[in-house]
Scaffold this motif. Structure first.
Motif, PDB file in Angstrom:
ATOM      1  N   TYR A   1       2.465 -10.751  13.695  1.00 19.82           N
ATOM      2  CA  TYR A   1       2.647 -10.245  12.338  1.00 19.82           C
ATOM      3  C   TYR A   1       2.270 -11.299  11.306  1.00 19.82           C
ATOM      4  CZ  TYR A   1       5.308  -6.361  14.268  1.00 19.82           C
ATOM      5  OH  TYR A   1       5.687  -5.243  14.962  1.00 19.82           O
TER       6      TYR A   1
ATOM      7  N   ASP B   1       3.587  -7.444   8.422  1.00 23.31           N
ATOM      8  CA  ASP B   1       2.363  -6.650   8.568  1.00 23.31           C
ATOM      9  C   ASP B   1       1.815  -6.878   9.975  1.00 23.31           C
ATOM     10  OD1 ASP B   1       0.531  -6.113   5.536  1.00 23.31           O
ATOM     11  OD2 ASP B   1       2.694  -6.259   5.833  1.00 23.31           O
TER      12      ASP B   1
ATOM     13  N   ARG C   1       3.431  -1.787   8.164  1.00 24.39           N
ATOM     14  CA  ARG C   1       4.207  -2.733   7.356  1.00 24.39           C
ATOM     15  C   ARG C   1       5.677  -2.332   7.417  1.00 24.39           C
ATOM     16  NH1 ARG C   1       2.752  -4.766   1.360  1.00 24.39           N
ATOM     17  NH2 ARG C   1       1.380  -6.065   2.628  1.00 24.39           N
TER      18      ARG C   1
ATOM     19  N   ALA D   1       8.779  -8.982   4.535  1.00 22.32           N
ATOM     20  CA  ALA D   1       7.902  -7.912   4.988  1.00 22.32           C
ATOM     21  C   ALA D   1       7.060  -8.416   6.146  1.00 22.32           C
ATOM     22  CB  ALA D   1       6.999  -7.437   3.854  1.00 22.32           C
TER      23      ALA D   1
ATOM     24  N   CYS E   1      -0.053 -10.330   2.385  1.00 18.10           N
ATOM     25  CA  CYS E   1      -0.716  -9.945   3.624  1.00 18.10           C
ATOM     26  C   CYS E   1      -1.378  -8.590   3.396  1.00 18.10           C
ATOM     27  CB  CYS E   1       0.287  -9.811   4.768  1.00 18.10           C
ATOM     28  SG  CYS E   1       1.210 -11.303   5.152  1.00 18.10           S
ATOM     29  N   ASP E   2      -2.503  -8.377   4.049  1.00 19.95           N
ATOM     30  CA  ASP E   2      -3.106  -7.045   3.988  1.00 19.95           C
ATOM     31  C   ASP E   2      -3.879  -6.774   5.265  1.00 19.95           C
ATOM     32  OD1 ASP E   2      -5.899  -7.885   1.753  1.00 19.95           O
ATOM     33  OD2 ASP E   2      -5.542  -8.358   3.852  1.00 19.95           O
TER      34      ASP E   2
ATOM     35  N   TRP F   1       9.717  -3.424   6.059  1.00 16.36           N
ATOM     36  CA  TRP F   1      10.456  -4.089   4.984  1.00 16.36           C
ATOM     37  C   TRP F   1      11.924  -4.239   5.359  1.00 16.36           C
ATOM     38  CZ3 TRP F   1       8.111  -5.851   0.595  1.00 16.36           C
ATOM     39  CH2 TRP F   1       6.856  -5.336   0.270  1.00 16.36           C
TER      40      TRP F   1
ATOM     41  N   GLY G   1      -1.726  -8.200  10.358  1.00 14.21           N
ATOM     42  CA  GLY G   1      -2.217  -8.369   9.004  1.00 14.21           C
ATOM     43  C   GLY G   1      -2.899  -9.708   8.792  1.00 14.21           C
TER      44      GLY G   1
END
Length: 126
Positions: free
Chosen positions: A31, A97, A114, A95, A108-109, A116, A100
């Motif tokens: 992650y 991802d 995703r 968070a 992060c993308d 939370w 990500g």
């Protein structure tokens, strides 16, 4: 079921320090991790990120004051916050991802999912 549980929020005076932790039910390795914050009436913003390969990035507003780190053996994400300012007052969220990519500014993308946490409140006031 993925669970992220933040803790460590408190009320402190300007110049004080806090350590936020995010306990997770998942392995940290796959992650991209980030700490976000949201102040009343403002959009949620990323402040610190930790990439899959261990690199970090920070928002300009917290650079040099905040440090993101992790304990992979305990699946815990940490945000050390020093020299806190009133403008740091917000609810802080971690968070995750999945797969990500870490970007500048702590975000992060590109992840496939995703997750939370529920957030922890930080208040900086004299």
């Amino acid at each position: 079921q993925v669970q992220l549980v933040e803790s460590g929020g408190d009320s402190v005076q300007p110049g004080g320090s806090l350590r936020l932790t995010c306990a997770t039910s998942i392995s940290l390795y796959t992650y991209c991790w980030a700490w976000f914050r949201q102040a009343p009436g403002k959009e949620r913003e990323a402040v610190a990120g930790l990439g899959i390969n261990g690199d970090t990035s920070y928002a300009e507003s917290v650079k040099g004051r905040f440090t993101i780190s992790s304990d992979y053996t305990k699946s815990i994400l940490t945000l050390e916050m020093n020299n806190l300012k009133p403008e740091d007052t917000a609810k802080y969220y971690c968070a995750a991802d999945l797969w990500g990519n870490l970007r500048g500014g702590g975000a992060c993308d590109g992840g496939t999912s995703r997750y939370w946490g529920q957030g922890t409140q930080v208040t900086v006031s004299s």
